[in-house]
Design an enzyme around this catalytic site. Structure first.
Site, short mmCIF file in Angstrom:
data_model
loop_
_atom_site.label_atom_id
_atom_site.label_comp_id
_atom_site.label_asym_id
_atom_site.label_seq_id
_atom_site.Cartn_x
_atom_site.Cartn_y
_atom_site.Cartn_z
CG HIS A 152 20.71 15.99 11.98
ND1 HIS A 152 21.07 16.34 13.26
CD2 HIS A 152 21.57 15.00 11.61
CE1 HIS A 152 22.10 15.60 13.64
NE2 HIS A 152 22.43 14.78 12.66
CG ASP A 156 21.64 21.12 8.47
OD1 ASP A 156 22.75 20.91 7.95
OD2 ASP A 156 21.15 20.40 9.36
CD GLN A 196 24.34 14.26 5.19
OE1 GLN A 196 24.86 13.71 4.20
NE2 GLN A 196 24.68 13.94 6.42
CE LYS A 233 27.58 14.74 9.03
NZ LYS A 233 26.25 15.17 9.48
CB CYS A 248 20.44 12.52 14.19
SG CYS A 248 21.82 11.97 15.16
C1 LIG Z 1 25.64 15.62 10.43
C2 LIG Z 1 24.49 16.55 10.34
C3 LIG Z 1 24.30 17.55 11.30
C4 LIG Z 1 25.15 17.68 12.52
O1 LIG Z 1 26.48 17.95 12.20
P1 LIG Z 1 27.58 18.00 13.37
O2 LIG Z 1 28.89 18.00 12.63
O3 LIG Z 1 27.38 16.76 14.19
O4 LIG Z 1 27.34 19.23 14.15
C5 LIG Z 1 23.24 18.40 11.12
N1 LIG Z 1 22.41 18.30 10.07
C6 LIG Z 1 22.58 17.35 9.11
C7 LIG Z 1 21.65 17.31 7.95
C8 LIG Z 1 23.62 16.45 9.23
O5 LIG Z 1 23.78 15.50 8.30
#
Ligand SMILES: *Cc1c(COP(=O)(O)O)cnc(C)c1O
Length: 404
Positions: free
Chosen positions: A121, A198, A201, A224, A362
């Protein structure tokens, strides 16, 4: 017993209509919907004990502080962190990544190398590019294959004693691929590099165990996984969090302030300057409780059924191509109709009450890899149904007819 009709009653928004049609919400990878159990917690906070935390002697402040710190403990238990103070409240994944990237500015040298993956992302690319600009360190990229998987033999070749940091998402938001983070972490540690995962997801679908993974940093967003926006968490190993300097200065993060010298508060407050999203932290805890009550095993099993069903039905449409075909993936389907722009498909689906995402998600480097402007992305949550998949499939067929 997993009962989707029962679960759907928890989500008031699922009863609404869009453009005169029942809402079919398939944009869960962008943000999930909020169950009434979490909405009630938010309303209760503002109705009954809204106050600033950590500094008030009065009752409301103490109640708010207790509830907020209880939220931190819920997150700690959920990800199985060793210490409560290894959980830092953030405004989301992006904030957590920037906090770590900023902290490493003073720890990196010119000859150091940072590895990211081709599946990231933008929020897990740009902060590291900025870090490289500040320090002179070099950014290397683990390449991907056509199935949308990272190529581990290439990763092995990128690693050296110059590698200081590896950053990778647990699950790709654009394609749904589940990355082999166990392998990635083990190999990085073998050359002495730290790893940030990260988890934006992954946390909606699986329960991470940060001690078992032996990961150095793990970040996620509440919105999320049935929680509110503007709230998230950074897990960091105690040793790393002690080594990193504070990110922002201000109230809450200090021990003592004089104009000669300021000393910083202990963990976790060292990284939590200013008044935080108090209600958000409390609601994040409630969202974790809600999902655990349903159970992550049941959620993963059900979502997989939806994924398999939707994949099979969509592939029956001639000229439809799915991007991201790894065997290890979650309930995300990125696709295009031959010769038709994804935006046009998304617009027609919206007219039918179906919410999907279109564009680069993104993750522009992935789109460049496939040489496409973007995709249509349908992402399913545990409250979606097979009949909603049917609505999507018939909507896509209609879009194809209208646009070709
Ligand atoms: C949504 C997402 C982000 C960013 O999350 P925010 O809540 O906008 O800070 C970063 N990495 C991944 C893989 C995402 O799906």
């Amino acid at each position: 017993m997993f009962n989707v009709e029962h679960i759907r009653q928890d989500f008031p928004i699922l009863n609404r209509e869009v453009n005169g049609k029942p809402l079919v919400y398939l944009d869960n990878a962008a943000t999930s919907q909020t169950p009434k159990q979490v909405i009630d917690v938010i309303v209760d906070y503002y109705s009954n004990y809204n106050a600033n935390i950590h500094r008030g002697v009065h009752t409301l402040s103490q109640e708010a502080t207790d509830a907020y710190e209880q939220g931190r403990i819920k997150i700690q238990k959920h990800v199985n962190a060793k210490h409560t103070h290894e959980i830092i409240f953030t405004s989301g994944t992006t904030h957590g990544i920037n906090l770590v990237a900023n902290g490493f500015s003073s720890l990196l040298k010119k000859e150091d190398e940072i590895i990211v993956s081709a599946l990231e992302h933008h929020s897990n690319i740009v902060p590291w590019q900025m870090l490289c600009e500040r320090t002179g360190a070099t950014l290397k990229v683990i390449p991907m294959n056509l199935e949308g998987e990272l190529i581990m033999s290439e990763y092995d070749k990128l690693l050296s004693e110059n590698t200081k940091l590896v950053f990778v998402n647990h699950i790709s938001n654009a394609l749904g691929t589940i990355n082999p983070i166990e392998y990635i972490i083990e190999k990085a540690h073998a050359v002495g590099a730290a790893v940030l995962v990260d988890g934006a997801q992954s946390c909606p679908h699986i329960k991470p165990d940060v001690q078992d993974l032996d990961v150095d940093f793990y970040v996620t967003s509440a919105h999320k996984m049935c929680g509110p926006t503007g709230e998230g968490m950074l897990y960091g190993k105690e040793t790393w969090l002690k080594k990193l300097p504070p990110y922002q200065g201000g109230g809450e993060m200090i021990a003592e302030v004089t104009f000669d010298k300021t000393t910083y508060a202990d963990l976790p407050h060292k990284f939590e300057a200013g008044t935080p999203n108090i209600c958000g932290g409390i609601a994040f805890g409630a969202a974790i409780d809600y999902m655990n009550a349903i159970g992550f095993d049941a959620i993963a099993k059900y979502e997989h059924e939806l994924l398999d069903y939707a994949t099979e039905k969509l592939l029956e449409i001639e000229g439809l191509k799915i991007y991201g075909t790894s065997k290890h993936k979650t309930s995300v389907i990125s696709f295009n109709l031959e010769g038709i722009h994804p935006y046009d498909v998304g617009t027609i689906l919206d007219k039918l009450g179906i919410a999907v995402r279109t564009g680069h998600h993104c993750a522009q480097p992935i789109m460049d890899f496939y040489k496409i402007p973007g995709t249509v992305r349908a992402s399913f949550a545990f409250y979606n149904t097979k009949s909603e998949v049917d609505a999507l499939v018939s909507g896509v067929k209609k879009a194809k007819m209208m646009l070709s």
